[in-house]
Scaffold this motif. Structure first.
Motif, PDB file in Angstrom:
ATOM      1  N   PRO A  68      66.907  67.416  35.959  1.00 39.95           N
ATOM      2  CA  PRO A  68      67.344  67.550  34.564  1.00 39.95           C
ATOM      3  C   PRO A  68      66.637  66.551  33.657  1.00 39.95           C
ATOM      4  CG  PRO A  68      69.006  66.393  35.823  1.00 39.95           C
ATOM      5  CD  PRO A  68      67.933  66.798  36.801  1.00 39.95           C
ATOM      6  N   GLU A  69      66.893  66.704  32.391  1.00 40.17           N
ATOM      7  CA  GLU A  69      66.377  65.788  31.382  1.00 40.17           C
ATOM      8  C   GLU A  69      67.536  64.993  30.814  1.00 40.17           C
ATOM      9  OE1 GLU A  69      64.803  66.646  26.967  1.00 40.17           O
ATOM     10  OE2 GLU A  69      63.361  67.182  28.539  1.00 40.17           O
ATOM     11  N   TYR A  70      67.379  63.678  30.763  1.00 40.10           N
ATOM     12  CA  TYR A  70      68.370  62.801  30.144  1.00 40.10           C
ATOM     13  C   TYR A  70      67.681  61.998  29.065  1.00 40.10           C
ATOM     14  CZ  TYR A  70      71.623  63.762  33.972  1.00 40.10           C
ATOM     15  OH  TYR A  70      72.455  64.379  34.870  1.00 40.10           O
ATOM     16  N   ALA A  71      68.182  62.102  27.837  1.00 39.09           N
ATOM     17  CA  ALA A  71      67.637  61.348  26.703  1.00 39.09           C
ATOM     18  C   ALA A  71      66.123  61.505  26.606  1.00 39.09           C
ATOM     19  CB  ALA A  71      68.034  59.874  26.793  1.00 39.09           C
ATOM     20  N   ASN A 112      62.713  74.283  36.575  1.00 38.27           N
ATOM     21  CA  ASN A 112      63.449  73.760  35.434  1.00 38.27           C
ATOM     22  C   ASN A 112      64.622  74.694  35.151  1.00 38.27           C
ATOM     23  OD1 ASN A 112      64.291  72.659  33.029  1.00 38.27           O
ATOM     24  ND2 ASN A 112      62.262  72.599  32.100  1.00 38.27           N
ATOM     25  N   ALA A 113      65.827  74.181  35.214  1.00 40.86           N
ATOM     26  CA  ALA A 113      67.028  74.988  35.000  1.00 40.86           C
ATOM     27  C   ALA A 113      67.407  75.103  33.529  1.00 40.86           C
ATOM     28  CB  ALA A 113      68.196  74.401  35.797  1.00 40.86           C
ATOM     29  N   SER A 114      66.641  74.471  32.648  1.00 39.41           N
ATOM     30  CA  SER A 114      66.970  74.499  31.226  1.00 39.41           C
ATOM     31  C   SER A 114      65.712  74.654  30.380  1.00 39.41           C
ATOM     32  CB  SER A 114      67.683  73.216  30.815  1.00 39.41           C
ATOM     33  OG  SER A 114      67.825  73.170  29.408  1.00 39.41           O
ATOM     34  N   PRO A 115      65.612  75.748  29.625  1.00 43.16           N
ATOM     35  CA  PRO A 115      64.462  75.914  28.733  1.00 43.16           C
ATOM     36  C   PRO A 115      64.350  74.818  27.671  1.00 43.16           C
ATOM     37  CG  PRO A 115      65.629  77.993  29.002  1.00 43.16           C
ATOM     38  CD  PRO A 115      66.475  76.919  29.638  1.00 43.16           C
ATOM     39  N   ALA A 121      51.544  78.260  38.789  1.00 41.65           N
ATOM     40  CA  ALA A 121      52.081  79.596  39.072  1.00 41.65           C
ATOM     41  C   ALA A 121      53.438  79.544  39.766  1.00 41.65           C
ATOM     42  CB  ALA A 121      51.088  80.385  39.927  1.00 41.65           C
ATOM     43  N   ALA A 122      53.753  78.412  40.371  1.00 40.06           N
ATOM     44  CA  ALA A 122      55.030  78.254  41.074  1.00 40.06           C
ATOM     45  C   ALA A 122      56.018  77.402  40.283  1.00 40.06           C
ATOM     46  CB  ALA A 122      54.790  77.634  42.448  1.00 40.06           C
ATOM     47  N   SER A 123      55.593  76.893  39.149  1.00 40.61           N
ATOM     48  CA  SER A 123      56.441  76.040  38.319  1.00 40.61           C
ATOM     49  C   SER A 123      57.054  76.901  37.224  1.00 40.61           C
ATOM     50  CB  SER A 123      55.626  74.893  37.726  1.00 40.61           C
ATOM     51  OG  SER A 123      55.123  74.069  38.761  1.00 40.61           O
ATOM     52  N   ILE A 124      58.367  77.089  37.313  1.00 33.94           N
ATOM     53  CA  ILE A 124      59.022  78.025  36.408  1.00 33.94           C
ATOM     54  C   ILE A 124      60.240  77.395  35.729  1.00 33.94           C
ATOM     55  CG2 ILE A 124      58.229  80.101  37.599  1.00 33.94           C
ATOM     56  CD1 ILE A 124      60.961  80.240  38.998  1.00 33.94           C
ATOM     57  N   THR A 125      60.543  77.917  34.564  1.00 31.55           N
ATOM     58  CA  THR A 125      61.748  77.531  33.832  1.00 31.55           C
ATOM     59  C   THR A 125      62.688  78.722  33.844  1.00 31.55           C
ATOM     60  OG1 THR A 125      60.537  75.993  32.434  1.00 31.55           O
ATOM     61  CG2 THR A 125      62.640  76.804  31.590  1.00 31.55           C
ATOM     62  N   LEU A 126      63.916  78.468  34.230  1.00 29.01           N
ATOM     63  CA  LEU A 126      64.921  79.523  34.342  1.00 29.01           C
ATOM     64  C   LEU A 126      66.087  79.230  33.403  1.00 29.01           C
ATOM     65  CD1 LEU A 126      64.776  79.600  38.212  1.00 29.01           C
ATOM     66  CD2 LEU A 126      63.936  81.395  36.688  1.00 29.01           C
ATOM     67  N   PRO A 127      66.659  80.255  32.787  1.00 29.28           N
ATOM     68  CA  PRO A 127      67.756  80.064  31.837  1.00 29.28           C
ATOM     69  C   PRO A 127      69.107  79.918  32.533  1.00 29.28           C
ATOM     70  CG  PRO A 127      67.202  82.383  31.962  1.00 29.28           C
ATOM     71  CD  PRO A 127      66.235  81.656  32.857  1.00 29.28           C
ATOM     72  N   ILE A 128      69.273  78.864  33.299  1.00 27.44           N
ATOM     73  CA  ILE A 128      70.516  78.680  34.049  1.00 27.44           C
ATOM     74  C   ILE A 128      71.534  77.865  33.255  1.00 27.44           C
ATOM     75  CG2 ILE A 128      71.513  77.704  36.153  1.00 27.44           C
ATOM     76  CD1 ILE A 128      68.853  78.416  37.538  1.00 27.44           C
ATOM     77  N   ILE A 129      71.063  76.890  32.482  1.00 29.15           N
ATOM     78  CA  ILE A 129      71.995  76.065  31.702  1.00 29.15           C
ATOM     79  C   ILE A 129      72.800  76.964  30.755  1.00 29.15           C
ATOM     80  CG2 ILE A 129      70.402  75.483  29.840  1.00 29.15           C
ATOM     81  CD1 ILE A 129      71.690  72.640  29.940  1.00 29.15           C
ATOM     82  N   GLY A 130      74.092  76.738  30.722  1.00 27.64           N
ATOM     83  CA  GLY A 130      74.976  77.521  29.868  1.00 27.64           C
ATOM     84  C   GLY A 130      75.351  78.881  30.429  1.00 27.64           C
ATOM     85  N   SER A 131      74.809  79.245  31.583  1.00 28.58           N
ATOM     86  CA  SER A 131      75.086  80.566  32.161  1.00 28.58           C
ATOM     87  C   SER A 131      76.331  80.580  33.034  1.00 28.58           C
ATOM     88  CB  SER A 131      73.889  81.018  33.003  1.00 28.58           C
ATOM     89  OG  SER A 131      73.769  80.192  34.159  1.00 28.58           O
ATOM     90  N   HIS A 132      76.822  79.397  33.385  1.00 28.95           N
ATOM     91  CA  HIS A 132      77.984  79.253  34.271  1.00 28.95           C
ATOM     92  C   HIS A 132      77.708  79.799  35.670  1.00 28.95           C
ATOM     93  CE1 HIS A 132      80.175  77.933  30.773  1.00 28.95           C
ATOM     94  NE2 HIS A 132      79.860  79.058  30.165  1.00 28.95           N
ATOM     95  N   LEU A 133      76.441  79.816  36.068  1.00 32.23           N
ATOM     96  CA  LEU A 133      76.077  80.296  37.391  1.00 32.23           C
ATOM     97  C   LEU A 133      76.063  79.138  38.391  1.00 32.23           C
ATOM     98  CD1 LEU A 133      73.082  82.691  36.577  1.00 32.23           C
ATOM     99  CD2 LEU A 133      75.454  83.320  37.074  1.00 32.23           C
TER     100      LEU A 133
END
Length: 179
Positions: free
Chosen positions: A78-81, A110-113, A136-148
């Motif tokens: 994650p990212e903090y500050a 990355n779990a957060s765009p 090609a293997a480094s991806i950002t996924l929209p997981i934050i806020g999804s409650h998954l």
């Protein structure tokens, strides 16, 4: 086909970490020719001290050995500050003077765009350490806020497809690097 060994590292110590859930999903979604081991020892690493050798602190020596044994590394942090988490930076600092990341293929998940600054910083640190960040293997996924949680991640077809494609690309890069 040979089995590729991958060490997965979450930069979060939170029990309900989205990054850790993402990596647990990766472990479940990995094809038979990729063995993903989730590293859970970041909380046992002492604070980095350049006066201490890697071999003098057993948790650091274990982390170093696992990195050396791995054909590739997946990091989700994650990212903090606007920065990389302290535990992730501490772990990387321990490895700076070693060969653990030299030429090592690394995928950044990355779990957060929204977490772009820490992701860029993590990529820069790994590049300085001579890791081979596999775009090609480094991806950002929209997981934050999804409650998954990890089960929800695995059940989501679009996320599952993206993870599997990233793992295929990562494996291909690892095999090409070893050839």
């Amino acid at each position: 086909m040979p089995i590729v060994r991958v060490l997965a590292i979450s930069g979060s110590l939170r029990a309900a970490s989205l990054n850790s859930a993402l990596l647990r999903a990766v472990v479940c979604l990995a094809p038979a020719d990729i063995r993903v081991e989730l590293y859970t020892g970041l909380n046992s690493l002492p604070l980095f001290n350049p006066d201490i050798e890697i071999t003098d602190a057993s948790p650091v020596a274990d982390f170093h050995a696992r990195l050396l044994e791995a054909d590739g590394v997946i990091i989700a942090s994650p990212e903090y500050a606007h920065g990389v988490t302290g535990v992730m930076k501490n772990a990387l600092d321990w490895m700076v003077g070693s060969e653990a990341f030299v030429g090592k293929p690394v995928a950044l998940l990355n779990a957060s765009p929204r977490a772009t600054i820490a992701q860029a910083s993590l990529k820069e640190t790994l590049t300085v350490m001579s890791a081979q960040v596999v775009e090609a293997a480094s991806i950002t996924l929209p997981i934050i806020g999804s409650h998954l949680d990890e089960h929800g991640i695995i059940a989501d077809p679009s996320i599952t497809t993206a993870i599997r494609e990233a793992l295929r690309a990562f494996r291909m890069e690892i095999v090409n690097c070893k050839a």
